[in-house]
Design an enzyme around this catalytic site. Structure first.
Site, PDB file in Angstrom:
ATOM      1  N   GLU A  26     -22.631   8.046  -6.240  1.00 37.37           N
ATOM      2  CA  GLU A  26     -23.661   7.059  -5.861  1.00 37.37           C
ATOM      3  C   GLU A  26     -24.326   7.450  -4.552  1.00 37.37           C
ATOM      4  O   GLU A  26     -23.708   8.084  -3.697  1.00 37.37           O
ATOM      5  CB  GLU A  26     -23.006   5.693  -5.688  1.00 37.37           C
ATOM      6  CG  GLU A  26     -22.216   5.338  -6.925  1.00 37.37           C
ATOM      7  CD  GLU A  26     -22.032   3.864  -7.108  1.00 37.37           C
ATOM      8  OE1 GLU A  26     -22.484   3.083  -6.255  1.00 37.37           O
ATOM      9  OE2 GLU A  26     -21.414   3.514  -8.130  1.00 37.37           O
ATOM     10  N   CYS A  49       5.353   2.084  18.146  1.00 33.84           N
ATOM     11  CA  CYS A  49       5.816   0.836  18.728  1.00 33.84           C
ATOM     12  C   CYS A  49       5.012   0.604  20.003  1.00 33.84           C
ATOM     13  O   CYS A  49       5.097   1.397  20.941  1.00 33.84           O
ATOM     14  CB  CYS A  49       7.311   0.929  19.060  1.00 33.84           C
ATOM     15  SG  CYS A  49       7.895  -0.558  19.904  1.00 33.84           S
ATOM     16  N   ARG A 102       0.825  -1.209   0.000  1.00 30.34           N
ATOM     17  CA  ARG A 102       0.000   0.000   0.000  1.00 30.34           C
ATOM     18  C   ARG A 102       0.863   1.265   0.000  1.00 30.34           C
ATOM     19  O   ARG A 102       0.543   2.255  -0.635  1.00 30.34           O
ATOM     20  CB  ARG A 102      -0.945   0.000   1.206  1.00 30.34           C
ATOM     21  CG  ARG A 102      -1.948  -1.137   1.141  1.00 30.34           C
ATOM     22  CD  ARG A 102      -3.255  -0.768   1.749  1.00 30.34           C
ATOM     23  NE  ARG A 102      -3.924   0.284   1.017  1.00 30.34           N
ATOM     24  CZ  ARG A 102      -4.811   1.127   1.543  1.00 30.34           C
ATOM     25  NH1 ARG A 102      -5.124   1.032   2.804  1.00 30.34           N
ATOM     26  NH2 ARG A 102      -5.382   2.045   0.815  1.00 30.34           N
ATOM     27  N   CYS A 127      13.803  -0.143  20.246  1.00 31.67           N
ATOM     28  CA  CYS A 127      13.746  -1.409  20.992  1.00 31.67           C
ATOM     29  C   CYS A 127      13.751  -2.646  20.068  1.00 31.67           C
ATOM     30  O   CYS A 127      13.753  -3.773  20.559  1.00 31.67           O
ATOM     31  CB  CYS A 127      12.516  -1.444  21.899  1.00 31.67           C
ATOM     32  SG  CYS A 127      10.985  -1.704  20.998  1.00 31.67           S
ATOM     33  N   ALA A 185     -15.580  13.869  -7.161  1.00 37.54           N
ATOM     34  CA  ALA A 185     -15.162  14.877  -6.192  1.00 37.54           C
ATOM     35  C   ALA A 185     -14.565  16.130  -6.833  1.00 37.54           C
ATOM     36  O   ALA A 185     -14.971  17.255  -6.521  1.00 37.54           O
ATOM     37  CB  ALA A 185     -14.155  14.243  -5.225  1.00 37.54           C
ATOM     38  N   HIS A 222      -8.848   7.669  11.062  1.00 39.46           N
ATOM     39  CA  HIS A 222      -8.424   6.270  10.999  1.00 39.46           C
ATOM     40  C   HIS A 222      -6.906   6.113  10.989  1.00 39.46           C
ATOM     41  O   HIS A 222      -6.381   5.094  10.554  1.00 39.46           O
ATOM     42  CB  HIS A 222      -9.051   5.584   9.768  1.00 39.46           C
ATOM     43  CG  HIS A 222     -10.540   5.395   9.917  1.00 39.46           C
ATOM     44  ND1 HIS A 222     -11.394   5.144   8.861  1.00 39.46           N
ATOM     45  CD2 HIS A 222     -11.336   5.433  11.020  1.00 39.46           C
ATOM     46  CE1 HIS A 222     -12.643   5.024   9.306  1.00 39.46           C
ATOM     47  NE2 HIS A 222     -12.626   5.209  10.617  1.00 39.46           N
TER      48      HIS A 222
HETATM   49  P1  OAD Z   1     -15.467   3.149   0.535  1.00 40.18           P
HETATM   50  O1  OAD Z   1     -14.564   2.418  -0.380  1.00 40.18           O
HETATM   51  O2  OAD Z   1     -16.332   2.338   1.427  1.00 40.18           O
HETATM   52  O3  OAD Z   1     -16.407   4.126  -0.280  1.00 40.18           O
HETATM   53  C1  OAD Z   1     -15.906   4.961  -1.277  1.00 40.18           C
HETATM   54  C2  OAD Z   1     -17.034   5.867  -1.772  1.00 40.18           C
HETATM   55  O4  OAD Z   1     -16.483   6.781  -2.702  1.00 40.18           O
HETATM   56  C3  OAD Z   1     -18.172   5.133  -2.481  1.00 40.18           C
HETATM   57  O5  OAD Z   1     -19.417   5.558  -1.918  1.00 40.18           O
HETATM   58  C4  OAD Z   1     -18.060   5.604  -3.945  1.00 40.18           C
HETATM   59  O6  OAD Z   1     -19.330   5.733  -4.583  1.00 40.18           O
HETATM   60  C5  OAD Z   1     -17.390   6.962  -3.766  1.00 40.18           C
HETATM   61  N1  OAD Z   1     -16.585   7.415  -4.926  1.00 40.18           N
HETATM   62  C6  OAD Z   1     -15.866   6.664  -5.810  1.00 40.18           C
HETATM   63  N2  OAD Z   1     -15.243   7.462  -6.684  1.00 40.18           N
HETATM   64  C7  OAD Z   1     -15.536   8.747  -6.353  1.00 40.18           C
HETATM   65  C8  OAD Z   1     -15.171  10.033  -6.865  1.00 40.18           C
HETATM   66  N3  OAD Z   1     -14.358  10.172  -7.922  1.00 40.18           N
HETATM   67  N4  OAD Z   1     -15.679  11.128  -6.265  1.00 40.18           N
HETATM   68  C9  OAD Z   1     -16.506  11.021  -5.191  1.00 40.18           C
HETATM   69  N5  OAD Z   1     -16.862   9.842  -4.662  1.00 40.18           N
HETATM   70  C10 OAD Z   1     -16.400   8.714  -5.227  1.00 40.18           C
HETATM   71  O7  OAD Z   1     -14.538   4.160   1.366  1.00 40.18           O
HETATM   72  P2  OAD Z   1     -14.788   4.863   2.794  1.00 40.18           P
HETATM   73  O8  OAD Z   1     -16.193   5.291   2.935  1.00 40.18           O
HETATM   74  O9  OAD Z   1     -13.733   5.890   2.922  1.00 40.18           O
HETATM   75  O10 OAD Z   1     -11.114   2.120   7.198  1.00 40.18           O
HETATM   76  O11 OAD Z   1     -14.501   3.680   3.786  1.00 40.18           O
HETATM   77  C11 OAD Z   1     -14.522   3.925   5.158  1.00 40.18           C
HETATM   78  C12 OAD Z   1     -13.468   3.112   5.853  1.00 40.18           C
HETATM   79  O12 OAD Z   1     -13.597   1.738   5.482  1.00 40.18           O
HETATM   80  C13 OAD Z   1     -12.056   3.458   5.457  1.00 40.18           C
HETATM   81  O13 OAD Z   1     -11.511   4.550   6.168  1.00 40.18           O
HETATM   82  C14 OAD Z   1     -11.297   2.196   5.778  1.00 40.18           C
HETATM   83  C15 OAD Z   1     -12.292   1.169   5.302  1.00 40.18           C
HETATM   84  O14 OAD Z   1     -12.238  -0.052   5.943  1.00 40.18           O
HETATM   85  C16 OAD Z   1      -9.920   1.794   7.677  1.00 40.18           C
HETATM   86  O15 OAD Z   1      -8.979   1.515   6.984  1.00 40.18           O
HETATM   87  C17 OAD Z   1      -9.869   1.805   9.153  1.00 40.18           C
END
Ligand code: OAD
Length: 237
Positions: free
Chosen positions: A209, A122, A66, A144, A225, A114
Protein backbone atom coordinates in the site's frame (compact mmCIF):
# COMPACT_ATOMS: atom_id res chain seq x y z
CA UNK A 1 11.35 0.24 -12.76
CA UNK A 2 10.18 -2.91 -10.94
CA UNK A 3 11.75 -5.13 -8.28
CA UNK A 4 13.01 -7.32 -11.17
CA UNK A 5 15.17 -4.46 -12.56
CA UNK A 6 16.30 -3.30 -9.14
CA UNK A 7 19.15 -5.49 -7.93
CA UNK A 8 21.07 -5.43 -4.65
CA UNK A 9 24.13 -6.44 -6.66
CA UNK A 10 24.30 -2.87 -8.07
CA UNK A 11 24.87 -1.34 -4.59
CA UNK A 12 27.59 -1.61 -1.94
CA UNK A 13 26.17 -0.21 1.27
CA UNK A 14 22.55 -1.09 1.90
CA UNK A 15 20.24 0.01 4.72
CA UNK A 16 16.96 -1.77 5.34
CA UNK A 17 14.48 0.30 7.31
CA UNK A 18 11.82 -2.12 8.49
CA UNK A 19 8.40 -1.93 10.09
CA UNK A 20 5.66 -4.33 11.14
CA UNK A 21 4.91 -5.36 7.53
CA UNK A 22 8.36 -7.00 7.44
CA UNK A 23 7.18 -9.55 10.02
CA UNK A 24 3.58 -9.88 8.80
CA UNK A 25 4.46 -12.97 6.74
CA UNK A 26 5.98 -14.51 9.89
CA UNK A 27 2.57 -14.25 11.57
CA UNK A 28 3.21 -11.14 13.70
CA UNK A 29 0.19 -8.81 13.53
CA UNK A 30 0.86 -5.26 12.30
CA UNK A 31 -0.15 -2.26 14.41
CA UNK A 32 -2.52 -0.53 12.01
CA UNK A 33 -4.91 -1.67 9.30
CA UNK A 34 -7.00 -4.85 9.37
CA UNK A 35 -6.14 -7.02 12.40
CA UNK A 36 -3.85 -4.26 13.75
CA UNK A 37 -2.84 -4.45 17.41
CA UNK A 38 -3.89 -0.86 18.17
CA UNK A 39 -7.39 -1.62 16.84
CA UNK A 40 -7.84 -4.27 19.52
CA UNK A 41 -5.77 -2.83 22.37
CA UNK A 42 -5.78 0.77 23.57
CA UNK A 43 -2.14 1.79 23.84
CA UNK A 44 -2.98 4.17 26.72
CA UNK A 45 -3.88 1.10 28.75
CA UNK A 46 -0.93 -1.10 27.72
CA UNK A 47 1.93 0.76 26.09
CA UNK A 48 2.85 3.96 27.89
CA UNK A 49 4.72 4.83 31.06
CA UNK A 50 1.57 6.15 32.79
CA UNK A 51 -0.17 2.78 32.29
CA UNK A 52 2.85 0.94 33.72
CA UNK A 53 3.06 3.26 36.74
CA UNK A 54 -0.70 2.79 37.32
CA UNK A 55 -0.93 -1.00 36.90
CA UNK A 56 2.26 -2.88 35.98
CA UNK A 57 0.55 -6.31 36.18
CA UNK A 58 -2.00 -5.25 33.56
CA UNK A 59 0.75 -3.98 31.26
CA UNK A 60 2.72 -7.19 31.80
CA UNK A 61 -0.36 -9.29 30.86
CA UNK A 62 -0.34 -7.58 27.47
CA UNK A 63 3.42 -7.97 27.01
CA UNK A 64 3.32 -11.62 28.03
CA UNK A 65 0.53 -12.17 25.51
CA UNK A 66 2.79 -10.58 22.90
CA UNK A 67 5.81 -12.65 24.02
CA UNK A 68 3.80 -15.83 23.52
CA UNK A 69 2.49 -14.77 20.13
CA UNK A 70 5.76 -13.38 18.74
CA UNK A 71 7.88 -16.14 20.28
CA UNK A 72 6.10 -18.64 18.03
CA UNK A 73 6.82 -16.66 14.83
CA UNK A 74 9.83 -17.73 12.74
CA UNK A 75 11.82 -15.57 10.30
CA UNK A 76 10.24 -15.44 6.84
CA UNK A 77 12.08 -15.59 3.49
CA UNK A 78 12.40 -11.77 3.50
CA UNK A 79 14.29 -11.76 6.82
CA UNK A 80 16.52 -14.52 5.48
CA UNK A 81 17.35 -12.60 2.28
CA UNK A 82 18.44 -9.59 4.35
CA UNK A 83 20.58 -11.78 6.63
CA UNK A 84 22.18 -13.66 3.70
CA UNK A 85 22.99 -10.42 1.93
CA UNK A 86 25.53 -9.65 4.66
CA UNK A 87 27.85 -12.21 3.09
CA UNK A 88 28.01 -10.11 -0.08
CA UNK A 89 27.39 -6.48 0.82
CA UNK A 90 27.62 -4.03 3.76
CA UNK A 91 24.17 -4.30 5.34
CA UNK A 92 22.61 -2.35 8.20
CA UNK A 93 19.14 -3.09 9.51
CA UNK A 94 17.26 -0.22 11.13
CA UNK A 95 14.09 -1.65 12.55
CA UNK A 96 11.05 -0.28 14.32
CA UNK A 97 10.13 -3.85 15.18
CA UNK A 98 10.57 -5.15 18.70
CA UNK A 99 10.22 -8.83 17.74
CA UNK A 100 13.94 -9.68 17.34
CA UNK A 101 13.25 -11.69 14.17
CA UNK A 102 16.02 -10.05 12.10
CA UNK A 103 18.55 -11.26 14.69
CA UNK A 104 16.96 -14.74 14.71
CA UNK A 105 17.41 -14.86 10.93
CA UNK A 106 21.12 -14.07 11.39
CA UNK A 107 21.40 -10.31 10.76
CA UNK A 108 24.25 -8.96 12.89
CA UNK A 109 23.97 -5.17 12.57
CA UNK A 110 20.46 -4.39 13.79
CA UNK A 111 19.50 -1.05 15.33
CA UNK A 112 16.28 -1.44 17.32
CA UNK A 113 14.79 2.05 17.20
CA UNK A 114 11.82 1.14 19.39
CA UNK A 115 13.64 -1.21 21.78
CA UNK A 116 13.04 -4.93 22.10
CA UNK A 117 10.27 -7.18 23.42
CA UNK A 118 12.84 -9.58 24.92
CA UNK A 119 14.87 -6.86 26.63
CA UNK A 120 14.19 -6.01 30.27
CA UNK A 121 15.31 -3.08 32.33
CA UNK A 122 14.77 -2.08 35.91
CA UNK A 123 14.25 1.65 36.28
CA UNK A 124 14.70 1.26 40.05
CA UNK A 125 18.24 -0.20 40.24
CA UNK A 126 19.41 0.03 36.61
CA UNK A 127 19.64 -3.76 36.12
CA UNK A 128 19.20 -5.09 32.56
CA UNK A 129 18.59 -8.53 31.10
CA UNK A 130 17.48 -10.21 27.88
CA UNK A 131 15.06 -13.12 28.27
CA UNK A 132 13.17 -14.90 25.54
CA UNK A 133 10.81 -16.69 27.97
CA UNK A 134 7.30 -16.64 26.58
CA UNK A 135 5.66 -15.79 28.89
CA UNK A 136 8.05 -14.31 31.44
CA UNK A 137 6.90 -15.98 34.69
CA UNK A 138 8.55 -13.66 37.19
CA UNK A 139 8.19 -10.05 36.09
CA UNK A 140 10.39 -8.75 38.91
CA UNK A 141 14.01 -7.69 38.73
CA UNK A 142 16.28 -10.40 40.19
CA UNK A 143 18.42 -7.79 41.96
CA UNK A 144 15.96 -5.45 43.68
CA UNK A 145 12.55 -7.17 43.12
CA UNK A 146 10.87 -4.10 41.65
CA UNK A 147 8.96 -4.72 38.41
CA UNK A 148 10.98 -5.26 35.25
CA UNK A 149 9.96 -2.76 32.62
CA UNK A 150 9.87 -4.05 29.04
CA UNK A 151 12.73 -2.15 27.31
CA UNK A 152 10.42 -0.85 24.61
CA UNK A 153 9.95 2.71 23.42
CA UNK A 154 6.34 3.23 24.42
CA UNK A 155 4.11 6.10 23.34
CA UNK A 156 5.48 9.34 24.78
CA UNK A 157 9.01 7.91 25.36
CA UNK A 158 12.08 9.35 23.65
CA UNK A 159 14.23 7.28 21.33
CA UNK A 160 17.67 6.21 22.58
CA UNK A 161 20.00 9.05 21.49
CA UNK A 162 22.97 6.79 20.80
CA UNK A 163 20.92 4.41 18.62
CA UNK A 164 19.35 7.35 16.77
CA UNK A 165 22.77 8.92 16.04
CA UNK A 166 24.08 5.61 14.64
CA UNK A 167 20.98 5.29 12.50
CA UNK A 168 21.33 8.82 11.11
CA UNK A 169 24.93 8.05 10.14
CA UNK A 170 23.86 4.81 8.42
CA UNK A 171 21.14 6.67 6.50
CA UNK A 172 23.54 9.43 5.43
CA UNK A 173 26.21 7.08 4.12
CA UNK A 174 24.32 4.24 2.41
CA UNK A 175 23.92 4.07 -1.36
CA UNK A 176 20.64 2.13 -1.22
CA UNK A 177 17.91 2.52 1.41
CA UNK A 178 15.01 0.07 1.31
CA UNK A 179 12.01 0.79 3.53
CA UNK A 180 10.02 -2.38 4.09
CA UNK A 181 6.51 -2.63 5.55
CA UNK A 182 6.16 0.60 7.47
CA UNK A 183 3.16 2.93 7.41
CA UNK A 184 5.45 5.96 7.92
CA UNK A 185 3.17 7.61 10.45
CA UNK A 186 5.18 7.25 13.68
CA UNK A 187 7.75 10.01 14.18
CA UNK A 188 10.66 10.57 14.37
CA UNK A 189 11.29 7.15 12.75
CA UNK A 190 9.09 8.04 9.79
CA UNK A 191 11.45 10.87 8.79
CA UNK A 192 14.55 8.69 8.49
CA UNK A 193 14.08 7.88 4.78
CA UNK A 194 14.29 11.63 4.12
CA UNK A 195 17.80 11.61 5.64
CA UNK A 196 18.84 8.84 3.24
CA UNK A 197 17.35 10.74 0.32
CA UNK A 198 19.23 13.93 1.27
CA UNK A 199 22.41 11.85 1.44
CA UNK A 200 21.84 10.82 -2.20
CA UNK A 201 20.98 7.17 -1.58
CA UNK A 202 18.64 5.49 -4.02
CA UNK A 203 15.44 5.04 -2.00
CA UNK A 204 12.98 2.19 -2.41
CA UNK A 205 9.69 1.50 -0.65
CA UNK A 206 8.39 -2.06 -0.40
CA UNK A 207 4.78 -2.02 0.72
CA UNK A 208 1.61 -3.36 -0.92
CA UNK A 209 0.00 0.00 0.00
CA UNK A 210 1.00 3.62 -0.52
CA UNK A 211 2.14 5.61 2.52
CA UNK A 212 2.33 9.36 3.30
CA UNK A 213 6.03 9.19 2.32
CA UNK A 214 5.66 7.28 -0.96
CA UNK A 215 6.35 10.39 -3.06
CA UNK A 216 9.94 10.74 -1.86
CA UNK A 217 10.97 7.28 -3.09
CA UNK A 218 12.74 6.63 -6.39
CA UNK A 219 10.92 3.30 -6.68
CA UNK A 220 7.82 1.93 -4.94
CA UNK A 221 7.38 -1.83 -5.10
CA UNK A 222 3.76 -2.73 -4.35
CA UNK A 223 4.38 -6.32 -3.30
CA UNK A 224 4.70 -8.26 -0.04
CA UNK A 225 8.14 -8.04 1.58
CA UNK A 226 9.47 -11.54 0.94
CA UNK A 227 8.47 -11.59 -2.73
CA UNK A 228 10.03 -8.19 -3.45
CA UNK A 229 13.23 -8.86 -1.47
CA UNK A 230 13.72 -12.27 -3.10
CA UNK A 231 13.40 -10.71 -6.56
CA UNK A 232 15.86 -7.94 -5.75
CA UNK A 233 18.42 -10.47 -4.50
CA UNK A 234 18.54 -12.35 -7.80
CA UNK A 235 22.01 -12.70 -9.21
CA UNK A 236 23.59 -12.40 -5.77
CA UNK A 237 21.97 -15.04 -3.53
P1 OAD B 1 2.10 -0.33 10.90
O1 OAD B 1 1.22 -1.39 11.44
O2 OAD B 1 1.71 1.07 11.18
O3 OAD B 1 2.24 -0.48 9.33
C1 OAD B 1 2.51 -1.71 8.74
C2 OAD B 1 2.72 -1.50 7.24
O4 OAD B 1 3.10 -2.74 6.67
C3 OAD B 1 1.49 -1.01 6.48
O5 OAD B 1 1.85 0.13 5.69
C4 OAD B 1 1.12 -2.20 5.57
O6 OAD B 1 0.59 -1.79 4.31
C5 OAD B 1 2.47 -2.88 5.41
N1 OAD B 1 2.41 -4.34 5.14
C6 OAD B 1 1.49 -5.25 5.58
N2 OAD B 1 1.82 -6.47 5.15
C7 OAD B 1 2.98 -6.36 4.45
C8 OAD B 1 3.83 -7.28 3.77
N3 OAD B 1 3.57 -8.60 3.72
N4 OAD B 1 4.93 -6.80 3.15
C9 OAD B 1 5.22 -5.47 3.18
N5 OAD B 1 4.46 -4.57 3.82
C10 OAD B 1 3.35 -4.99 4.44
O7 OAD B 1 3.57 -0.66 11.43
P2 OAD B 1 4.85 0.31 11.61
O8 OAD B 1 4.95 1.27 10.49
O9 OAD B 1 6.00 -0.59 11.86
O10 OAD B 1 5.80 1.45 17.79
O11 OAD B 1 4.48 1.08 12.93
C11 OAD B 1 5.41 1.96 13.48
C12 OAD B 1 5.35 1.91 14.98
O12 OAD B 1 4.01 2.09 15.42
C13 OAD B 1 5.75 0.58 15.57
O13 OAD B 1 7.14 0.42 15.73
C14 OAD B 1 5.07 0.59 16.91
C15 OAD B 1 3.75 1.21 16.52
O14 OAD B 1 3.11 1.92 17.52
C16 OAD B 1 6.06 1.03 19.03
O15 OAD B 1 5.68 -0.02 19.47
C17 OAD B 1 6.87 2.00 19.80
Amino acid sequence: MTSHDLRFSDYENIVFFTGAGMSAESGVPTYRGAGGIWKEYNYEEYACQAAFDRDPEHVWEFHNYRRKLVGACPPNPGHRVIAELEKHRAVTVVTQNIDGIHQLAGSTTVHELHGGLWRLRCDHCGNRDTRRDAPLEDVHCGACHHYWRPDIVWFGDSLDREVFDQVIKAMETCDLMVAVGTSAVVHPAAQLPIVAKAGHARCVEINPEATPLSDIYDVCVRKPASEALTEMAQGLL
